[in-house]
Each structure stands twice: as structure tokens, then as C-alpha cells.
Design a protein around this motif. Structure first.
Motif, PDB file in Angstrom:
ATOM      1  N   HIS A 110       0.612  -1.068  -0.390  1.00  0.00           N
ATOM      2  CA  HIS A 110       0.202   0.488  -0.092  1.00  0.00           C
ATOM      3  C   HIS A 110       0.768   0.968  -0.199  1.00  0.00           C
ATOM      4  O   HIS A 110       0.467   2.787  -0.343  1.00  0.00           O
ATOM      5  N   GLU A 111       2.345   1.137   0.450  1.00  0.00           N
ATOM      6  CA  GLU A 111       2.620   2.375   0.087  1.00  0.00           C
ATOM      7  C   GLU A 111       4.453   1.962   0.415  1.00  0.00           C
ATOM      8  O   GLU A 111       4.973   0.787   0.687  1.00  0.00           O
ATOM      9  N   VAL A 112       4.886   2.773   0.062  1.00  0.00           N
ATOM     10  CA  VAL A 112       6.422   3.144  -0.560  1.00  0.00           C
ATOM     11  C   VAL A 112       6.992   3.845   0.410  1.00  0.00           C
ATOM     12  O   VAL A 112       7.035   4.682  -0.210  1.00  0.00           O
ATOM     13  N   HIS A 113       8.170   3.721   1.025  1.00  0.00           N
ATOM     14  CA  HIS A 113       8.687   4.854   1.704  1.00  0.00           C
ATOM     15  C   HIS A 113       9.806   5.179   1.141  1.00  0.00           C
ATOM     16  O   HIS A 113      10.963   4.047   0.933  1.00  0.00           O
ATOM     17  N   VAL A 114      10.276   6.111   0.115  1.00  0.00           N
ATOM     18  CA  VAL A 114      11.555   6.529  -0.136  1.00  0.00           C
ATOM     19  C   VAL A 114      11.725   7.117   0.457  1.00  0.00           C
ATOM     20  O   VAL A 114      12.245   8.374   1.149  1.00  0.00           O
ATOM     21  N   LYS A 115      13.499   7.438   0.939  1.00  0.00           N
ATOM     22  CA  LYS A 115      14.495   7.525   1.171  1.00  0.00           C
ATOM     23  C   LYS A 115      15.193   8.801   0.478  1.00  0.00           C
ATOM     24  O   LYS A 115      15.710   8.768  -0.779  1.00  0.00           O
ATOM     25  N   MET A 116      15.128  10.282   0.863  1.00  0.00           N
ATOM     26  CA  MET A 116      15.275  11.182  -0.392  1.00  0.00           C
ATOM     27  C   MET A 116      16.713  11.377  -0.675  1.00  0.00           C
ATOM     28  O   MET A 116      17.819  10.891   1.272  1.00  0.00           O
ATOM     29  N   ALA A 117      17.723  11.418  -1.665  1.00  0.00           N
ATOM     30  CA  ALA A 117      18.639  11.768  -1.830  1.00  0.00           C
ATOM     31  C   ALA A 117      18.989  12.757  -0.431  1.00  0.00           C
ATOM     32  O   ALA A 117      18.579  14.012  -0.275  1.00  0.00           O
ATOM     33  N   HIS A 118      20.568  12.697  -0.017  1.00  0.00           N
ATOM     34  CA  HIS A 118      20.646  13.940   1.060  1.00  0.00           C
ATOM     35  C   HIS A 118      20.149  13.908   2.243  1.00  0.00           C
ATOM     36  O   HIS A 118      19.995  15.308   3.164  1.00  0.00           O
ATOM     37  N   SER A 119      19.233  13.499   2.781  1.00  0.00           N
ATOM     38  CA  SER A 119      18.414  13.190   3.716  1.00  0.00           C
ATOM     39  C   SER A 119      18.424  11.970   4.200  1.00  0.00           C
ATOM     40  O   SER A 119      18.787  10.971   4.208  1.00  0.00           O
TER      41      SER A 119
END
Length: 486
Positions: free
Chosen positions: A267-276
Motif C-alpha cells: 500500500h505504501e512505498v517509503h522513499v529516503k530522499m537523497a542527502h536526507s
């Protein structure tokens, strides 16, 4: 809300039909009501312009019908065909997530760029034939209004594959299959080889196969950028980040034999942002795993292969990164510009690279020689010990070559049978695969993207039946035996 095309295709998934549909979207008219409230709020604030306090353009959307994990040529091709084949133009929301938009470590950008039909499995030949047609007519597919045409710098010099006495019968059988599928390939004796290519030493060569049409090489970077430009114009969104987690729900189903199976849906994809250090959750209806060499790791995040060994739940996606070296050398007396893409009996390969007697080549290591994939450092000794001797034996002029540059890239290596994985997972019902091509993903990407889009939108393969490439073969132990893996 789901795009109309995706909703219909997902409901046709053979596993989803048994589960029923899952509601939970906003009520009808919700977006219009929110917009009306926002207008009233803005009307009482000072100033004519009112925008977000922070720039959020780099963030992924909160909702997307399809999240494609991996922005290489395979992932971009899937996104392209999803948008091209959707029934209602603009209804399908597609997001492509990739860790590095510079493509400095991309398998697509670092490859040798070859295109061939000389495979032994009919499905691989069919995939390559369509991809060759796609590349030949690239601007009928990827043209963007007011932008310059895509120039792939295609060199149609063919592939020349050499066989020893031991491999001659297999080569004859392969060519028979290739011709049956419509590929233009001829067999050549050592005498014919020496006549057409006088620079070649035919010692140890019993037979050769030579592609007469739709084979050669092209610039992978041009295809990569052409696809990115096109799908942006079609409304596909991009996000630079890494998928860290999937949020899913589970339900049980009784099989015909009375056994209980657990089906999962993301249901959800958790995306770690670049440089964060933070991640952004993206609600989605479907995920396409096109993460290349890291597609096995992405599958594990979805719980694939986490069950008891020997069961479908415990069957892993057998794809891992394998490091491969490419070398660029100069040879003043080399074979010249009319040289085809040569695959030696030893597994060493080479082709011309541009003008000025430059050549590009390499060789896949044996299982015992596999380098550490933890970095992309180049082993220069590998060329001296394992590549150059074979090159010089086959082309005597290469005795005087001088290496000018070298780099390393990744194969998304399928340890089970070195062939691609295409289509849905049988238990994680809304994860689809376009991975594991073990070095021939670039040349088959246009056709694979179309096949995945057909499965997503229609629930089955339409133009090329890739049922043998489904994930279930790993559990069933049904290998697809391809004899022409380079």
C-alpha cells in the motif's frame, strides 16, 4: 484513486480476483471540495500570490498509481509503455524512483550497447527482434515536439559468434531456431570467415554465425536520455531517492488442495530522499521492481523469500550484483570500421568504438574469478591475464594494442538461469518484475517494458508470451536454458 486502466488490469490479476477489491480512496468530489476551501483561505490572506512555505518540487507525490523502482532503461521502458498503452490518456499516475539521476553507476550507461538476435530461446529472440525494430524507428516512439530527434548512433555491423568443434552442433541448432523466429543469421565455415574477415585467425574455430540484419551496437546514453525526455513529456514523475520500506497488508486464501496461502498487497512505498535522513511515504496501487542488480534486495524489502525454505513464500528472487569490466584500447593496425561485434570461443568479446582504430571489449569471469561487487574498481591484471591473450590469439594485430581506459559496471545476474524475470509475484500480488537479465537487459528493454505494461493493464501478455519468465519458475525449478549468454 486508481487510474482506470490500472484498476481494470489489476482486477484481472489471477490472485487479486480471489481477494476482491479494496476501498479506502477519498469520497467522490473530495478534490473539488478541498480546492474550494483552499480558494477561500487564500482569498482572506494578504497579497496576490500565496504558495508553499517550502520548495517541495524534489519530493515524490503522496499518491501514485504505479511506483517504478529503478530508473535505468528497463524501468524507463516500463513507464513509457504504461503511459503509451493506458486507455485514458493522462489517467495513470506513474512515479520512477532512482538512487542516482547522474547514472554514474548505471548498468545501462556503462554497458557495451550491443543488440543481437543470436539467442537460443525463442522468447529471447522475439524480445530482441521487437527491440531492434523499436531502435530502428526510435523517433516514431520517442520524438518530443520542438526537441531534436534521438540519435542512437547505431552501427549495424552485426554480431559474429565463433564456435569450437565442441560447440558447433549447438550453434547450428541455435541458428535454426533464430531463423524460425525470423532473424536473419547465416552460418560461416572457417574458409568463409578468412575470406570475409582476413584479419581473423580461425585456429580452433569450427563454425561461426553472423547476423545480417538488425544487429550491431548503439549509444546506451542516448537511449537512456531519450526515454527520460519522452516520459517526462507524457507526465511521468521522477524522484531521486532510495526505497527503504514497503507497507503491506495480508489476507489468507485456500488453495484447491486445502492448503492456506498468505497473499500480500503493498500500500505504501517509503522513499529516503537523497542527502536526507528522512523518508517520504507514497501510497500506491502497484510496484514495478526494475532495480537491476539490486532488485533482489528490493524484493526482500517486500517480504519475498522470507518464508520457510522450499515453499513459495520462502522462494527468493535470485538476482544479485556481479561486477564486469569493460576496456577501451587503441590498435593502429586493428581490423577497421567494418568489424562486427565479435564473440570469441573463449568468451572474450570486442567491437570498434568510434573512429581512430579504437576498440571496446572484455570477458566475463568464471565463477571462481568473480570479483568483489562491493566497489567498481577495475582490475587491470584481469585484462592482461584473462582478456588480452584471447584477443591476440584471435586477432594477431591486437598484440600491439594499448589500453586507454577501463571501467566497471554491474550485471543484474540471475543465478538461477541467467534469464529475465517478467511479470507479477504470485503472493505479493501487486509487485511486478522487470529484472535479472544478466547482461542483456539493455538490448531487450523496449520489448520487456511493453510486456510488463500489458500484464499490468490487461492481466496477461499480449504480443510476446513470456510465461516461462514468470517468478514461479524459481519455486517450480523450471530453468530457461539459454546457450548464448555472454
Amino acid at each position: 484513486m486508481l487510474g482506470a486502466s490500472l484498476r481494470l488490469g489489476l482486477l484481472r490479476h489471477p490472485w487479486v480476483r480471489r481477494l476482491g477489491t479494496r476501498g479506502g480512496g477519498p469520497p467522490q468530489g473530495w478534490d473539488a471540495k478541498v480546492s474550494e476551501v483552499q480558494k477561500k483561505i487564500r482569498s482572506v490572506l494578504p497579497g496576490a500570490a500565496w504558495g508553499s512555505l517550502y520548495d517541495t518540487s524534489h519530493l515524490p507525490p503522496e499518491h501514485s498509481d504505479v511506483v517504478v523502482v529503478g530508473g535505468g532503461v528497463l524501468g524507463l521502458s516500463v513507464a513509457y509503455w504504461l503511459k503509451r498503452l493506458e486507455r485514458r490518456q493522462g489517467a495513470l499516475r506513474v512515479l520512477v524512483v532512482d538512487r542516482d539521476h547522474t547514472y554514474s553507476r548505471s548498468s545501462s550507461a556503462l554497458s557495451a550497447g550491443g543488440i543481437r538476435q543470436q539467442f537460443s530461446v525463442p522468447e529471447n529472440i522475439q524480445l530482441s527482434l521487437f527491440s531492434a525494430s523499436f531502435l530502428r524507428n526510435i523517433n516514431e516512439y520517442l520524438a518530443v515536439v520542438d526537441d531534436p530527434p534521438v540519435d542512437l548512433q547505431f552501427s549495424p555491423s552485426g554480431y559474429l559468434m565463433l564456435a569450437s568443434e565442441k560447440g558447433a552442433v549447438t550453434m547450428e541448432n541455435n541458428v535454426r531456431v533464430q531463423r524460425q523466429e525470423g532473424a536473419k543469421v547465416c552460418l560461416m565455415s572457417p574458409e568463409q570467415l578468412r575470406t570475409k574477415f582476413p584479419w581473423i585467425n580461425t585456429e580452433g574455430v569450427a563454425l561461426a554465425s553472423y547476423g545480417l540484419e538488425n544487429e550491431g551496437w548503439f549509444d546506451p546514453w542516448s537511449l537512456l536520455q531519450g526515454l527520460r525526455r519522452k516520459i517526462r513529456s507524457m507526465g511521468v514523475l521522477f524522484c531521486q531517492g532510495e526505497v527503504m520500506r514497503f507497507v503491506s497488508s495480508s489476507s489468507c486464501m485456500q488453495t484447491a488442495g486445502g492448503a492456506e496461502m498468505v497473499l500480500r498487497r503493498i500500500h505504501e512505498v517509503h522513499v529516503k530522499m537523497a542527502h536526507s535522513l528522512e523518508y517520504q511515504p507514497v501510497e500506491c496501487a502497484l510496484v514495478v521492481n526494475a532495480a537491476g542488480a539490486w532488485s533482489g534486495q528490493v524484493a526482500e524489502l517486500a517480504g519475498i523469500g522470507q518464508g520457510p525454505p522450499g515453499t513459495l513464500q520462502g522462494t527468493k528472487l535470485p538476482v544479485e550484483p556481479r561486477k564486469r569490466y569493460a576496456y577501451l584500447w587503441h590498435c593502429p593496425q586493428g581490423p577497421g570500421l567494418e568489424t562486427p561485434f565479435v564473440i570469441d570461443t573463449s568468451g572474450a568479446y570486442f567491437r570498434p568504438e568510434g573512429l581512430g582504430n579504437n576498440y571496446l571489449g572484455g570477458r566475463s569471469p568464471s565463477e571462481e574469478e568473480e570479483p568483489d561487487p562491493g566497489n567498481l574498481e577495475v582490475d587491470q591484471d584481469f585484462f592482461q591475464d584473462q582478456v588480452w591473450p584471447h584477443l591476440a590469439q584471435r586477432v594477431p594485430a591486437f598484440e600491439a594494442l594499448k589500453v586507454r581506459r577501463a571501467w566497471a559496471g554491474y550485471y543484474d545476474y540471475n543465478t538461477f538461469d541467467q534469464n529475465g524475470v517478467v511479470g507479477p509475484h504470485p503472493l505479493v500480488v501487486n509487485m511486478y518484475f522487470a529484472a535479472g537479465f544478466s547482461g542483456h537487459g539493455l538490448l531487450q528493454a523496449p520489448a520487456v517494458g511493453r510486456a510488463v505494461a500489458e500484464m499490468v493493464l490487461e492481466g496477461h501478455f499480449q504480443t510476446i508470451d513470456l510465461s516461462r519468465f514468470l517468478f514461479s519458475r524459481f519455486y517450480l525449478g523450471e530453468r530457461v536454458e539459454e546457450h548464448n549468454i555472454v
